[in-house]
Design an enzyme around this catalytic site. Structure first.
Site, mmCIF file in Angstrom:
data_model
loop_
_atom_site.group_PDB
_atom_site.id
_atom_site.type_symbol
_atom_site.label_atom_id
_atom_site.label_comp_id
_atom_site.label_asym_id
_atom_site.label_seq_id
_atom_site.Cartn_x
_atom_site.Cartn_y
_atom_site.Cartn_z
ATOM 1 N N ASP A 225 -32.318 -22.713 79.892
ATOM 2 C CA ASP A 225 -31.934 -21.423 80.455
ATOM 3 C C ASP A 225 -30.925 -20.701 79.568
ATOM 4 O O ASP A 225 -30.327 -21.284 78.657
ATOM 5 C CB ASP A 225 -31.306 -21.612 81.838
ATOM 6 C CG ASP A 225 -32.288 -22.156 82.853
ATOM 7 O OD1 ASP A 225 -33.504 -21.996 82.647
ATOM 8 O OD2 ASP A 225 -31.836 -22.753 83.850
ATOM 9 N N TYR B 52 -29.534 -35.217 79.406
ATOM 10 C CA TYR B 52 -28.691 -34.030 79.560
ATOM 11 C C TYR B 52 -27.269 -34.474 79.882
ATOM 12 O O TYR B 52 -27.051 -35.505 80.525
ATOM 13 C CB TYR B 52 -29.180 -33.151 80.714
ATOM 14 C CG TYR B 52 -30.346 -32.253 80.396
ATOM 15 C CD1 TYR B 52 -30.141 -30.954 79.926
ATOM 16 C CD2 TYR B 52 -31.661 -32.677 80.590
ATOM 17 C CE1 TYR B 52 -31.214 -30.114 79.654
ATOM 18 C CE2 TYR B 52 -32.739 -31.843 80.318
ATOM 19 C CZ TYR B 52 -32.499 -30.564 79.857
ATOM 20 O OH TYR B 52 -33.561 -29.738 79.582
#
EC number: 5.4.99.12
Length: 260
Positions: A55, A113
């Site tokens: 994003d 992540y």
């Protein structure tokens, strides 16, 4: 000349970009910058295929992209050549030729992540793009206990943006851990795939539990409800980093391709 497929490992500071993916209504993306740089280098019109569509504002140390080219540039030299063209906030850390059928989204992978939280009374302006400032005290042990409920295969509808178009919300998380690194609280999540905003929602939920809003076992109830409203808020993009991809079956090299 026969087309070759080149794989790039891409690191970037996502602050100035509208995410990874180039779309008709979205410009200034990482994908767009890579396409332009490859065109500038080879003269070819290419469209890179990315492994993860991060994003806007999200950073990466190791996203993966592939593209096809007729250029005679050796696969391992693309990284050096492209880095002379790309802006300074994008870097190709590795490049190599791979099998022409290799597709980074059609492989068994593990993705790591990290979500980074600056847990201090006052914000630090120079770190505002790379951490989420959270001033309230956090109980790391409680956050870790809650994190373990996320591990395994689950339907993560409660931890997915309602605008997700994924066919299934079932994903497998191998490990979630929360630890201190200096004055940062790091939430590390390792899994085989992630839904739209999934890691940021996990981070936002664990932060709420860490500050005393809820108990660790609430995570199980959130998962069972399969309702986005059941989980916590979506943490800001600035704290999220895609760390690495692991291809569980390896990366097939060009030498594995059959001769025509």
């Amino acid at each position: 000349m026969k087309k070759r497929r080149i794989m790039l490992v891409v690191s970037y500071d996502g602050t100035a970009y509208n995410g990874w993916a180039l779309q008709k209504s979205t410009h200034n993306t990482i994908e767009e910058m890579l396409n332009r740089a490859i065109h500038g280098l080879t003269g070819e019109e290419v469209e890179v295929i990315g492994a993860s569509r991060t994003d806007a504002g999200v950073h990466a140390y190791g996203n993966i992209a592939v593209f096809d080219t007729s250029s005679s540039i050796p696969g391992d030299r693309f990284s050096y050549a492209l880095n002379h063209i790309l802006p300074q906030d994008i870097c190709v850390t590795e490049s190599r030729e791979v099998h022409p059928d290799f597709h980074p989204r059609h492989c068994d992978t593990l993705k790591t992540y990290e979500y980074r939280v600056l847990n201090s009374k006052m914000p630090v302006p120079t770190r505002r793009f790379y951490t989420y400032h959270f001033s309230m005290p956090l109980d790391i042990d409680v956050m870790n206990e809650a994190a373990h409920y996320l591990e395994g295969e689950h339907d993560f509808t409660s931890f997915c943006n309602v605008e997700s178009q994924a066919v299934t919300h079932v994903r497998t998380i191998k490990k979630v851990e929360v630890f201190l690194h200096g004055d940062e609280v790091v939430i590390r999540v390792i899994g085989n795939g992630f839904l739209y905003n999934m890691v940021r929602i996990i981070a936002g939920t664990l932060l709420q539990i860490g500050r005393g809003k809820g108990k660790p076992s609430d995570i199980k109830e959130m998962i069972d409800k399969q309702d986005r409203k059941a989980a916590g808020p979506t943490a800001p993009a600035c704290g999220l980093f895609l760390m690495k991809y692991e291809f569980l079956d390896g990366i097939p090299g060009p030498e594995t391709a059959e001769d025509d």
